[in-house]
Design a protein around this motif. Sequence first.
Motif, PDB file in Angstrom:
ATOM      1  N   ALA A 166      49.775  41.388  47.719  1.00 22.78           N
ATOM      2  CA  ALA A 166      51.013  40.613  47.513  1.00 22.78           C
ATOM      3  C   ALA A 166      52.187  41.569  47.736  1.00 22.78           C
ATOM      4  O   ALA A 166      52.773  42.079  46.784  1.00 22.78           O
ATOM      5  N   PHE A 202      49.184  32.485  43.832  1.00 20.20           N
ATOM      6  CA  PHE A 202      48.043  33.360  43.520  1.00 20.20           C
ATOM      7  C   PHE A 202      46.792  32.886  44.267  1.00 20.20           C
ATOM      8  O   PHE A 202      46.079  33.682  44.880  1.00 20.20           O
ATOM      9  N   TRP A 255      50.941  42.821  43.065  1.00 21.96           N
ATOM     10  CA  TRP A 255      51.778  41.907  42.272  1.00 21.96           C
ATOM     11  C   TRP A 255      52.852  42.643  41.482  1.00 21.96           C
ATOM     12  O   TRP A 255      53.933  42.129  41.217  1.00 21.96           O
ATOM     13  N   TYR A 302      55.069  35.826  46.922  1.00 24.38           N
ATOM     14  CA  TYR A 302      55.114  35.004  45.702  1.00 24.38           C
ATOM     15  C   TYR A 302      56.466  35.066  45.013  1.00 24.38           C
ATOM     16  O   TYR A 302      56.892  34.113  44.372  1.00 24.38           O
ATOM     17  N   LEU A 316      45.874  39.861  38.529  1.00 23.00           N
ATOM     18  CA  LEU A 316      46.595  39.278  39.667  1.00 23.00           C
ATOM     19  C   LEU A 316      46.311  40.075  40.940  1.00 23.00           C
ATOM     20  O   LEU A 316      45.836  41.214  40.885  1.00 23.00           O
TER      21      LEU A 316
END
Length: 585
Positions: A124, A76, A514, A99, A510
């Motif tokens: 992300a 993160f 995400w 991630y 986030l």
Amino acid sequence: MAEPEVNLTKTYDAVIIGSGAAGGMAAHVLTSRGLQVLLLEAGKKLPIEQELRSMEWPYDNAHRGFLPPDSHSLSFNEYTIRNPPYGPGFEKSKHLHSYIGSSDYLKNIVVDERENPFTGTNYAWVRARCLGGKTNIWGRLALRLSDYDFKAKTRDGYGEDWPISYGDIAPYYDKVDLYLGITGVKENLPYLPDSIFQRPTKLNCAEVTLKQGIQKMGRVLTQYRAGVTSDGLKHNKYRSRCYGRGACERKGGCDIHAAFDSPTGLIYPAMDTGNLTLRTNSVAREITVDPQTGKASGVHFVDSQTMKDYKVHARVVIVAASTLESARLLLLSKSRLYPNGLANSSGHVGHNFCEHVMGPGVAGRAKNLVGKPPTLDDGRPGGFYLTRFRNLAEKHPKFIRGYGFEGGSGSAMFPRGTDTHGFGASFKEEVRKNQGAFIGMGAFGEVLSRYENYVELDPVVKDKWGIPSLRFHYKFGDNEHRMAEDMKETAQEMFEAAGFEIVHASSRVLTEGWSIHELGTARMGNDPKTSVLNQFEQSHDVKNLFVVDGSAFVNASCQNPTWTIMALCWRSCDYLAEELQKGNL
Ligand SMILES: Cc1cc2nc3c(=O)[nH]c(=O)nc-3n(C[C@H](O)[C@H](O)[C@H](O)COP(=O)(O)OP(=O)(O)OC[C@H]3O[C@@H](n4cnc5c(N)ncnc54)[C@H](O)[C@@H]3O)c2cc1C
Ligand code: SF4
């Protein structure tokens, strides 16, 4: 299974780009209607059971299930302080993953960020380039949308309504349920329609306590509606019923395919019809166009291993490369007739990009379970889903639309609460005493679809195959941040109502992306000036071009999208087959 060779001199009835939920479904529907179909997939066909190794014990893995030391997955904080394409600062890592790729079992499934760069605002972006795409590792929560979503503009005035109603898609949700299998419990909620469920999983003690605790608030907690066959499927020889091994929850992926994945659920059965040709390692770089008719004529692709270029021809082109990759491909397909990219006379391709905001949530402890002997709680493919309650009957003063929570509790192979202070015997005792009492949940909320959230082609940066990358212009807005504050407050309030001790509560949002639920970059609509596709995911501009993945979504709702992607795709492909037969394409 014998795989037919691609015939580059033949004109296929249809070519499908991408083999995930959308591409797999298109292959199933069209081949079962007798069409000759070619499926192009950018990634490899992996020996997926050997990748997932669902029953491997942590101590049998060299890195206890984590990545080897020469590989790195973005955290993160790294997403926050570094800008894509994430070059400098990661020199020591031979492979760089998003991630989600922190596990040894996913390292060959998710892409290497360096080979697949993108630029612009932080995102992300999780991509799985292999046969089946992200369905090999998806979280399995399989929810329907309702007219609260399809007609959201009529309810609150924001955005656009979908050109369809729940009644249009309900029969196709039923088909998806029956063909692929789904577990859950009927709740009769107008805003979250029931599926045709197989045997449900069981809630455990703390989950039942939470369910009962929030009933008096008019809120609903139900068993995780998992896209998993709990009773088995007589018509599919590639999939087993769920044996409740919980391995999918541990690291994603079910090596006996009780959890739906596109290869065993859709593609292998489609190959058994004899009507499907599959070519993996085939990166589509352009949809070609007949300059005389303006119709799509086929696909130009590059072999990911040999770097050789090929062209294939088809009567219909079906784009199913996932929301952002599909938008990229349409933008890449510029020609004299379509200088802004294919299907883009509206200028909306890449725009109205939306998804789910996540991060806020709560963790707590059921005090009456502290010190109790361990129970077998992770032997199931999911915990619970706490359904939306905002902006249904009442209007929230601070934000529009809604959110739901995914959560779980109880004893697990990897115990919860290992971040407790201390060390040695007393630390172990503390973890043992508390592990079965932990309960946690995290929210997924609707990110509004906004024209100014978009992707475009980067003028400079290219991927490993020399294809221009995407540049992101995407940020959460005020509605999402106000919703995130509310998520934390209501999560706490519900844990208090259930009598739990709150260990941690957060409203931290986030990084964008995400949720891995990107949607809306080629939305459907009735007006060709403000939408890219019609209600059958057919391009307004190019009649023999269909885009059948999450790109077509008009808004994100707060429900996970995969079951809806597949129901819409089934409906569109039924229409496509009929139109093709009538000679209308
Ligand atoms: C960890 C994780 C958890 C998730 N949990 C859930 C959940 O609980 N519920 C839910 O509904 N959804 C969930 N999702 C999202 C779900 O996986 C996606 O919604 C779904 O897979 C989308 O299907 P798709 O076909 O659009 O894309 P994908 O499954 O990504 O498939 C697209 C395919 O197209 C291929 N492709 C891309 N570009 C090209 C090209 N140029 N040429 C040829 N092929 C190309 C890719 O390699 C890929 O195989 C999760 C995803 C992940 C990763
Ligand atoms: S719990 Fe069921 S779906 Fe999950 S890995 Fe085990 S068998 Fe597969």
